[in-house]
Design an enzyme around this catalytic site. Sequence first.
Site, PDB file in Angstrom:
ATOM      1  N   LYS A 131      20.352  25.425 -33.983  1.00 43.20           N
ATOM      2  CA  LYS A 131      19.333  24.846 -34.868  1.00 43.20           C
ATOM      3  C   LYS A 131      18.015  24.648 -34.110  1.00 43.20           C
ATOM      4  O   LYS A 131      16.937  24.985 -34.606  1.00 43.20           O
ATOM      5  CB  LYS A 131      19.862  23.503 -35.386  1.00 43.20           C
ATOM      6  CG  LYS A 131      18.937  22.769 -36.316  1.00 43.20           C
ATOM      7  CD  LYS A 131      19.651  21.526 -36.856  1.00 43.20           C
ATOM      8  CE  LYS A 131      18.669  20.508 -37.362  1.00 43.20           C
ATOM      9  NZ  LYS A 131      19.311  19.219 -37.628  1.00 43.20           N
ATOM     10  N   CYS A 133      10.745   1.737  10.231  1.00 41.52           N
ATOM     11  CA  CYS A 133       9.303   1.471  10.200  1.00 41.52           C
ATOM     12  C   CYS A 133       9.039  -0.033  10.238  1.00 41.52           C
ATOM     13  O   CYS A 133       9.261  -0.649  11.261  1.00 41.52           O
ATOM     14  CB  CYS A 133       8.642   2.191   9.030  1.00 41.52           C
ATOM     15  SG  CYS A 133       6.921   2.533   9.388  1.00 41.52           S
ATOM     16  N   HIS A 146      10.219   7.649   9.801  1.00 39.16           N
ATOM     17  CA  HIS A 146      11.070   7.596   8.611  1.00 39.16           C
ATOM     18  C   HIS A 146      12.043   8.768   8.612  1.00 39.16           C
ATOM     19  O   HIS A 146      11.725   9.825   8.059  1.00 39.16           O
ATOM     20  CB  HIS A 146      10.212   7.690   7.343  1.00 39.16           C
ATOM     21  CG  HIS A 146       9.338   6.509   7.103  1.00 39.16           C
ATOM     22  ND1 HIS A 146       9.690   5.500   6.251  1.00 39.16           N
ATOM     23  CD2 HIS A 146       8.129   6.180   7.606  1.00 39.16           C
ATOM     24  CE1 HIS A 146       8.730   4.587   6.228  1.00 39.16           C
ATOM     25  NE2 HIS A 146       7.769   4.976   7.040  1.00 39.16           N
ATOM     26  N   GLU A 185      14.514   9.153   6.837  1.00 36.20           N
ATOM     27  CA  GLU A 185      15.028   9.405   5.475  1.00 36.20           C
ATOM     28  C   GLU A 185      14.310  10.553   4.770  1.00 36.20           C
ATOM     29  O   GLU A 185      14.850  11.130   3.831  1.00 36.20           O
ATOM     30  CB  GLU A 185      14.965   8.126   4.629  1.00 36.20           C
ATOM     31  CG  GLU A 185      13.573   7.674   4.197  1.00 36.20           C
ATOM     32  CD  GLU A 185      12.875   6.768   5.204  1.00 36.20           C
ATOM     33  OE1 GLU A 185      13.234   6.802   6.400  1.00 36.20           O
ATOM     34  OE2 GLU A 185      11.945   6.036   4.800  1.00 36.20           O
TER      35      GLU A 185
HETATM   36  N1  GLN Z   1       3.255  -1.985   7.557  1.00 31.05           N
HETATM   37  C1  GLN Z   1       3.722  -1.320   8.731  1.00 31.05           C
HETATM   38  C2  GLN Z   1       2.626  -0.478   9.381  1.00 31.05           C
HETATM   39  O1  GLN Z   1       1.670  -0.123   8.754  1.00 31.05           O
HETATM   40  C3  GLN Z   1       4.952  -0.487   8.454  1.00 31.05           C
HETATM   41  C4  GLN Z   1       4.735   0.626   7.488  1.00 31.05           C
HETATM   42  C5  GLN Z   1       6.000   1.179   6.894  1.00 31.05           C
HETATM   43  O2  GLN Z   1       7.043   0.527   6.894  1.00 31.05           O
HETATM   44  N2  GLN Z   1       5.929   2.377   6.343  1.00 31.05           N
HETATM   45  O3  GLN Z   1       2.730  -0.164  10.533  1.00 31.05           O
END
Ligand code: GLN
Length: 537
Positions: free
Chosen positions: A224, A381, A508, A510
């Site tokens: 349809k 971080c 990071h 991740e």
């Molecule tokens: N605020 C912190 C900085 O600028 C960590 C930044 C974050 O966790 N991405 O260094």
Amino acid sequence: MTRYIFITGGVASSLGKGIISASLGKLLQARGYKITIQKFDPYINIDPGTLNPYEHGECYVTADGMETDLDLGHYERFTGIRTTRDNSVTSGQIYLNVIERERRGDYLGKTIQVVPHITDEIKRRIQLAATKDELDFVITEIGGTIGDIEGQPFIEAIRQLKWELGPSRALNIHLTYVPYLAAAGELKTKPTQMSVKQLQGLGIQPDVLVLRTERELSSDLRGKVAHFCNVDVDAVIQSQDLPSIYEVPLNMLRQGLDAVILKKMGLRLGETPGLGPWRDFLKRREEATEILNIGLVGKYDLQDAYKSILESLAHAGTYNDRKVKATFINSEGITSENVGEQLKGMEGVVICPGFGNRGIEGKILAAEYTRTHDIPTFGICLGMQMMVIEFARNVLGYEDADSSEMNPETPHNVIDMMEEQKKVTMKGGTMRLGSYRCKLREGSRAWEAYGKEVIVSERHRHRYEFNNLYCDEFDRRGMKLSGINPDAGLVEIVEIPDLRWYIGTQFHPEYSSTVLRPHPLFMDFVKACIGYGTSES
Ligand code: GLN
């Protein structure tokens, strides 16, 4: 000859255009094609870097240092490709480019208009990736839903490109929603028909429809929709809710999404891809039923804010035969009285990234608790920075230790603004962003986790850093600096070797965990959490 696939959405947002784009990319790649996937977002910000995660979820960072939409994370996790700044475009970038050219005099004498100037720039950006790399397919996902005022120039640019390139080189997939009305006991196709009409009204005939649904759609119903929307019935695909986003490529393969596209573009089908390693991952994922409890200490109580961390934990969980159950623990609610209660039952703790003062004392308390109770802890971080501050306050004895982000006056600024950041006045895109090298200290836990690699490269997004004046003191008192950027001397990893697993990374990790290549630090962290959980019981 590059071919272009445009993915638009209608009826509602959050239907999973990003996952469909990533899945299609995966399937074409499995058939031997070289692809890229890009996201065009109609909002005016230059990038989502300045957006609050409540507005936009996580900000994903590419290796070349662009702050982008979290869908790019899906593209990388599904396909293993490395996206770049070309893969993330916003209206803001398009307009900025055109306005700068106007000021330079490039269009001298002309009135600058949405059509053709803005649409031409959108078309140039759509095709940019293919001018740099030989690509068989460029998949372009358009953010927002059909009918959004700000999305109109993008739709117009697609209409023009489809016309110019012809059906063998450009096609449109439109993703809509088929709701189930419980009271009527029926699935309703009218919203899809309306959405397609709207798209047709803008001059685009969709070639393929993907219908998001919570219930199985009958072939009559799909027939349809095909009939009302001028779409072949085999090009009406259903995307039913599945237990995992990683099952979507197989579901699309079963229904022939990739095959229908190749056929329409006049390409040979060849062999159906086996997707062996992908299927192995899913099988292992399904079989991993034993729960591993990991606490995420952060200030945003929404899933999307920590998307890549959740996915990285899930990947590492699967490869360690565990189902990671991530529990969000709001750091604003953590006090010295309740910290034990809040972290109870956790077999590992991630102290999350972030910006600003809100919730940081809770992160520090969590870092203290896990350090003194030897619970595996991963600080990322800002999380790493909080581990450092906690250690300075409670082990080195500097009660006023802090980050100059939170307290610019503190005499013990163990986390301080990076030198090159001190001149920066503009907020957008000016942090230390993208991949930098990190030299691992031989014999450290991080070095072991990375399989004894000496130099690794990881993505960053921060303005503050470990203050190197404190290197010796930390080292002497047991928090080791096990990863250093060899070019600038910045501290990238800290760890306490005397504990089970207590590692903080300024970068990071991740952002670079994928389904087929889980990140080594997450793998090692999850292993340690399993060990801890087992030792407790
Ligand atoms: N605020 C912190 C900085 O600028 C960590 C930044 C974050 O966790 N991405 O260094």
